[in-house]
Every structure is written in C-alpha cells, then in structure tokens.
Design an enzyme around this catalytic site. Sequence first.
Site, PDB file in Angstrom:
ATOM      1  N   GLU A  80      -9.421  12.131   8.695  1.00 53.97           N
ATOM      2  CA  GLU A  80      -9.631  13.496   8.202  1.00 53.97           C
ATOM      3  C   GLU A  80     -10.956  13.658   7.476  1.00 53.97           C
ATOM      4  O   GLU A  80     -11.596  14.707   7.565  1.00 53.97           O
ATOM      5  CB  GLU A  80      -8.482  13.918   7.288  1.00 53.97           C
ATOM      6  CG  GLU A  80      -8.273  12.997   6.099  1.00 53.97           C
ATOM      7  CD  GLU A  80      -7.589  13.688   4.935  1.00 53.97           C
ATOM      8  OE1 GLU A  80      -7.702  14.914   4.796  1.00 53.97           O
ATOM      9  OE2 GLU A  80      -6.972  12.967   4.140  1.00 53.97           O
ATOM     10  N   THR A 103      -7.379   6.496  12.647  1.00 54.33           N
ATOM     11  CA  THR A 103      -6.912   6.236  11.286  1.00 54.33           C
ATOM     12  C   THR A 103      -5.524   5.639  11.352  1.00 54.33           C
ATOM     13  O   THR A 103      -4.698   6.071  12.169  1.00 54.33           O
ATOM     14  CB  THR A 103      -6.886   7.509  10.422  1.00 54.33           C
ATOM     15  OG1 THR A 103      -6.162   7.241   9.213  1.00 54.33           O
ATOM     16  CG2 THR A 103      -6.236   8.678  11.128  1.00 54.33           C
ATOM     17  N   ASP A 105      -3.360   6.080   9.200  1.00 52.03           N
ATOM     18  CA  ASP A 105      -2.454   6.992   8.505  1.00 52.03           C
ATOM     19  C   ASP A 105      -1.752   7.978   9.436  1.00 52.03           C
ATOM     20  O   ASP A 105      -0.745   8.572   9.058  1.00 52.03           O
ATOM     21  CB  ASP A 105      -3.213   7.780   7.429  1.00 52.03           C
ATOM     22  CG  ASP A 105      -3.859   6.873   6.405  1.00 52.03           C
ATOM     23  OD1 ASP A 105      -3.313   5.777   6.160  1.00 52.03           O
ATOM     24  OD2 ASP A 105      -4.907   7.250   5.845  1.00 52.03           O
ATOM     25  N   ARG A 140      18.447 -10.594  -2.979  1.00 55.13           N
ATOM     26  CA  ARG A 140      17.480  -9.807  -3.736  1.00 55.13           C
ATOM     27  C   ARG A 140      17.256  -8.439  -3.100  1.00 55.13           C
ATOM     28  O   ARG A 140      17.530  -8.225  -1.917  1.00 55.13           O
ATOM     29  CB  ARG A 140      16.128 -10.537  -3.797  1.00 55.13           C
ATOM     30  CG  ARG A 140      16.112 -11.748  -4.714  1.00 55.13           C
ATOM     31  CD  ARG A 140      14.810 -12.485  -4.587  1.00 55.13           C
ATOM     32  NE  ARG A 140      14.727 -13.590  -5.540  1.00 55.13           N
ATOM     33  CZ  ARG A 140      13.884 -14.610  -5.427  1.00 55.13           C
ATOM     34  NH1 ARG A 140      13.061 -14.680  -4.396  1.00 55.13           N
ATOM     35  NH2 ARG A 140      13.868 -15.567  -6.341  1.00 55.13           N
ATOM     36  N   MET A 147       0.664   1.351   3.236  1.00 53.31           N
ATOM     37  CA  MET A 147      -0.391   2.358   3.107  1.00 53.31           C
ATOM     38  C   MET A 147       0.043   3.688   3.735  1.00 53.31           C
ATOM     39  O   MET A 147       1.169   3.852   4.179  1.00 53.31           O
ATOM     40  CB  MET A 147      -1.679   1.849   3.738  1.00 53.31           C
ATOM     41  CG  MET A 147      -2.396   0.799   2.905  1.00 53.31           C
ATOM     42  SD  MET A 147      -3.928   0.250   3.697  1.00 53.31           S
ATOM     43  CE  MET A 147      -4.722  -0.558   2.319  1.00 53.31           C
ATOM     44  N   GLY A 148      -0.902   4.622   3.786  1.00 58.15           N
ATOM     45  CA  GLY A 148      -0.624   5.929   4.365  1.00 58.15           C
ATOM     46  C   GLY A 148      -1.168   7.082   3.550  1.00 58.15           C
ATOM     47  O   GLY A 148      -1.055   8.238   3.941  1.00 58.15           O
ATOM     48  N   GLU A 200       2.454   4.274  -0.352  1.00 60.63           N
ATOM     49  CA  GLU A 200       1.600   4.223  -1.541  1.00 60.63           C
ATOM     50  C   GLU A 200       1.406   5.590  -2.190  1.00 60.63           C
ATOM     51  O   GLU A 200       1.134   5.681  -3.388  1.00 60.63           O
ATOM     52  CB  GLU A 200       0.232   3.641  -1.180  1.00 60.63           C
ATOM     53  CG  GLU A 200      -0.570   4.493  -0.192  1.00 60.63           C
ATOM     54  CD  GLU A 200      -1.918   3.895   0.179  1.00 60.63           C
ATOM     55  OE1 GLU A 200      -2.294   2.859  -0.414  1.00 60.63           O
ATOM     56  OE2 GLU A 200      -2.599   4.470   1.053  1.00 60.63           O
ATOM     57  N   HIS A 254      -4.425  -4.402   2.577  1.00 61.27           N
ATOM     58  CA  HIS A 254      -5.365  -4.296   3.693  1.00 61.27           C
ATOM     59  C   HIS A 254      -5.031  -5.188   4.875  1.00 61.27           C
ATOM     60  O   HIS A 254      -5.705  -5.115   5.910  1.00 61.27           O
ATOM     61  CB  HIS A 254      -6.791  -4.578   3.201  1.00 61.27           C
ATOM     62  CG  HIS A 254      -7.357  -3.434   2.413  1.00 61.27           C
ATOM     63  ND1 HIS A 254      -7.027  -3.211   1.099  1.00 61.27           N
ATOM     64  CD2 HIS A 254      -8.195  -2.429   2.775  1.00 61.27           C
ATOM     65  CE1 HIS A 254      -7.659  -2.128   0.669  1.00 61.27           C
ATOM     66  NE2 HIS A 254      -8.363  -1.641   1.666  1.00 61.27           N
TER      67      HIS A 254
END
Length: 324
Positions: A80, A103, A105, A140, A147-148, A200, A254
Amino acid sequence: MRRSLDRGHEVIGVRAGWRGLVEGRFEPLGPREISGLLPRGGTILGTSRTNPYKLDDGVERVLANFRKEGLDSLVAIGGEDTLGVAAKLHEEHDVPVVGVPKTIDNDLGATDYTFGFDTAVSICTEAIDRLHTTAESHNRVMVVEVMGRHTGWIAVMSGIAGGADVILIPEQPITVEQACAEIQRRHARGKDFSIVVVSEGYELTYESGLRRQIAQEEAIDQFGHIRLGGVGHALGADIEERTGFETRVTVLGHVQRGGSPTPRDRVLATRYGLKAADLVHEGRFGLMAALHGDSIVEVSLAEATASLKTVPEDWYAVAKAFFG
C-alpha cells in the site's frame, strides 16, 4: 521482465525502492542479473521505507532522476505504501507507472491475493504445527505472534490451517476475557494445551472497554506507521495471570518474510510480471496487475490503494468455528 527483454526493451533496476529514485541509484538488468531468481525470496534491488512526499524536494528529485535516466515507464512493486506513492505520482505528475502487488500482509484492495502472502502463511502454519507438539507435551498455552500490520490475514489463514484454538486480529477484536474463556472451556473438556495466534496489529481489548495498542516504537515512519510488535508477550502474560495456565510466547518476526517462496507465490509473481510487461508495452499506465478469481486483470492504482483490504466477518466466522 523477460518478456520486456524479448521485446527489445532495455530494463533498468532502481536500488532501494523510492530512495533510489530520489538519489538516482540505477543499475542495468539483463538476463544474467535475473537468472535464478525464481526460488529466491526478497529482492535483489533492496528496499527502503522512503516516502518522496515526506522529503524536501523529494518528488522533484524523483521526477528529475526519472527524466535524467531517460526512462519511459516505471514498474512499482510493493504494498500500500509503495503503490500509494506510485498512484499519487501518476495522478499529480502523469508519471507512466504500472503497479505489481507484493506484500505479505495481503491488504491491498482490488486484488484477491498479493504475492508473498502465501509464503508467509506457509511459514506461520509450519511454526504452529511444530508448536502443537511441544504445547501438548508440556501442557502449555502457546501464543504465536504473526505479522500483518493492521490486518489479520496472516493470522486468520495460518491459524485456520494450523488448527489454532483462538485467533485474535485487529478487524474483529474479541476481548482478552473471551479468549481466556475459550481456553478455559477447552481445558475443562480435558484438553491440557491451547494454541493462540495473535496478529501484531491486534489491540489488547477488554470487557471494560479499554483498548491498548502494543508497539516496539512509537515513532512514526515516513508513511505514518508505528513499528508494531510485542502484543504476543503482553497477551501471554494476561492469559497466564487470568487462567493460571503456564503460557509461552513465540514471535515469528521477520522469519515470515524470508526463505524460498511457495510454488503458488512463484507462479503468481510470474503472472503479475507478465501482465505488468504487457501494460508497459501497450502504454497503459496508472494501472496495477491484480488477481480476480483465477484471472490476472488490470485495475486502477487509485482503486487498489484507496483503502486497506481487511478481514471480513465471514472469514473470521470460519476461524471462530474451531475456537476452544
């Protein structure tokens, strides 16, 4: 690019994204330079978070270097921010530009998928699969931060594929209390472990109405973004305190952006590249290659960058069907 070379066009690479056009950093790209790129992730030209519109004389320098280099057209590859600049340059200065949506995302409008996204989802899914084993062995709760930015496409897709028990995204923010309740219901049924995937960009949201954005840095970059990250640790501490279940956090960071692309991304990037080459050859600018269904089409850059493509409620409903 090979299609453009086959047509007799000269291809020039711009180093470091928009910074390269601001500073006049170019290099020739021929068959030797692009050989063997298909299985490689990232970019051989480098990238940057440079926005010409935020630099003194930045746009003027871009236009001057474009003319000085004798360029006839520009292919902008990115998300974007990168394509937003491209759209603005075309609209305001009639720069002959074509866009390619890249991207992880997957948040660009007017295209079903961006390339890079499938690879990131694949990496996240594999990580979730691996965490299932250790979560079950040690009884657990495992929180996985992906990410995003301000969209939850990676979280939703990898969470569904990896069998996550709770998925938290910016667009459909269930509360921390609701997430804890899902985990407690699961444990009450005899399941001693849970996998929680959080994007995130998710704001910690509470039944009191409080919402809290977690960021690594509050400083705003040249595109107006803060550096997100850290919500996984904050959420993990909340879950452990509220449920009493031992909780561990994995931040994939990353690692999602690197490595060899998936076959789907390789094919999609190739098809986008061919479309971009055709648009340039035909002199049709201000457009972006896009995927609609299984067809590669052209859409306007203005339309593609008008707003973020967010996760709709029906997609999140698919994810919620498997909560708890």
